[in-house]
Write a protein that holds these residues in place. Structure first.
Motif, PDB file in Angstrom:
ATOM      1  N   GLU A  27       0.827  -1.210   0.000  1.00 10.19           N
ATOM      2  CA  GLU A  27       0.000   0.000   0.000  1.00 10.19           C
ATOM      3  C   GLU A  27       0.861   1.260   0.000  1.00 10.19           C
ATOM      4  O   GLU A  27       0.517   2.248  -0.631  1.00 10.19           O
ATOM      5  CB  GLU A  27      -0.927  -0.003   1.213  1.00 10.19           C
ATOM      6  CG  GLU A  27      -2.023  -1.045   1.118  1.00 10.19           C
ATOM      7  CD  GLU A  27      -2.783  -1.226   2.419  1.00 10.19           C
ATOM      8  OE1 GLU A  27      -3.941  -1.640   2.351  1.00 10.19           O
ATOM      9  OE2 GLU A  27      -2.211  -0.970   3.496  1.00 10.19           O
ATOM     10  N   SER A  30       2.882   1.125  -3.624  1.00 10.31           N
ATOM     11  CA  SER A  30       2.067   0.946  -4.817  1.00 10.31           C
ATOM     12  C   SER A  30       1.842   2.282  -5.516  1.00 10.31           C
ATOM     13  O   SER A  30       1.567   3.293  -4.880  1.00 10.31           O
ATOM     14  CB  SER A  30       0.727   0.328  -4.412  1.00 10.31           C
ATOM     15  OG  SER A  30      -0.036   0.042  -5.534  1.00 10.31           O
ATOM     16  N   LYS A  33      -3.578   1.858  -6.547  1.00 13.79           N
ATOM     17  CA  LYS A  33      -4.351   0.809  -5.883  1.00 13.79           C
ATOM     18  C   LYS A  33      -5.423   0.347  -6.847  1.00 13.79           C
ATOM     19  O   LYS A  33      -6.041   1.149  -7.541  1.00 13.79           O
ATOM     20  CB  LYS A  33      -4.948   1.336  -4.592  1.00 13.79           C
ATOM     21  CG  LYS A  33      -3.879   1.657  -3.578  1.00 13.79           C
ATOM     22  CD  LYS A  33      -4.441   2.196  -2.303  1.00 13.79           C
ATOM     23  CE  LYS A  33      -3.262   2.516  -1.390  1.00 13.79           C
ATOM     24  NZ  LYS A  33      -3.650   3.129  -0.155  1.00 13.79           N
ATOM     25  N   ASP A  35      -8.769  -2.518  -7.818  1.00 16.52           N
ATOM     26  CA  ASP A  35      -9.910  -3.208  -7.227  1.00 16.52           C
ATOM     27  C   ASP A  35     -10.459  -4.224  -8.220  1.00 16.52           C
ATOM     28  O   ASP A  35     -11.652  -4.258  -8.491  1.00 16.52           O
ATOM     29  CB  ASP A  35     -10.985  -2.184  -6.829  1.00 16.52           C
ATOM     30  CG  ASP A  35     -12.078  -2.813  -5.980  1.00 16.52           C
ATOM     31  OD1 ASP A  35     -11.802  -3.791  -5.279  1.00 16.52           O
ATOM     32  OD2 ASP A  35     -13.224  -2.321  -6.049  1.00 16.52           O
ATOM     33  N   THR A  49      -4.810  -8.343  -0.940  1.00 14.81           N
ATOM     34  CA  THR A  49      -4.240  -7.044  -1.317  1.00 14.81           C
ATOM     35  C   THR A  49      -3.966  -7.040  -2.812  1.00 14.81           C
ATOM     36  O   THR A  49      -3.756  -8.099  -3.409  1.00 14.81           O
ATOM     37  CB  THR A  49      -2.918  -6.751  -0.576  1.00 14.81           C
ATOM     38  OG1 THR A  49      -1.981  -7.789  -0.888  1.00 14.81           O
ATOM     39  CG2 THR A  49      -3.113  -6.666   0.929  1.00 14.81           C
ATOM     40  N   GLY A  51      -2.397  -4.134  -6.180  1.00 17.11           N
ATOM     41  CA  GLY A  51      -1.959  -2.818  -6.621  1.00 17.11           C
ATOM     42  C   GLY A  51      -1.004  -2.943  -7.792  1.00 17.11           C
ATOM     43  O   GLY A  51      -0.581  -4.045  -8.157  1.00 17.11           O
TER      44      GLY A  51
END
Length: 157
Positions: A27, A30, A33, A35, A49, A51
């Protein structure tokens, strides 16, 4: 002059901004990010997780010059990678060849896992619960990813 130093003293004594310990390394490093939904032969994975990162890639090329001589060239470049982790209960067979990018049910792009820099490897006998994957996005226009909502790993046919 002494008063200016006293006025600046609180700036030096104030606490430095702390790195959020709850934020993972992925995080923090990256670039983007994501999804995406991830599937294996259209079966959903439980993603923890994900990214996009910028990583170094090294490639070695051999050229046979004669029966006794060969030339070896090492190349390095930076490439964007789609990285993610998922629960261990899902195990990738060794036979996956292709990563497919979908928008709804429409296949937008596919890339081979057999190309250099995209070798699909999994550690055997790991004790932790997560699997970690990084896919080199070389050859995938990044604008394509704006339309993608699902990434599928397809096995050899």
């Amino acid at each position: 002059m002494r008063y200016i130093g006293l006025l600046l003293l609180p700036l030096f004594l104030s606490p430095l901004p702390a790195i959020d310990a709850k934020e993972s390394i992925l995080e923090q490093l990256s670039l983007v990010k994501t999804d995406f939904k991830f599937t294996v032969d259209n079966i959903p994975l439980e993603i923890r997780t994900q990214g996009i990162t910028l990583r170094a890639v090294e490639v070695q090329r051999e050229h046979k010059i004669s029966s006794e001589t060969k030339q070896i060239n090492d190349f390095a470049y930076r490439a964007y990678h789609l990285e993610f982790s998922f629960e261990r209960e899902y195990k990738f067979p060794a036979g996956f060849d292709v990563v497919e990018f979908y928008s709804g049910n429409d296949l937008i792009r596919s890339i081979s896992l057999k190309r250099s820099g995209r070798k699909f490897t999994a550690a055997e006998g790991r004790l932790h619960e997560d699997n970690f994957i990084a896919i080199n996005l070389r050859g995938v226009p990044l604008a394509v990813l704006d339309s993608v909502d699902r990434v599928n790993f397809r096995g050899a046919k």
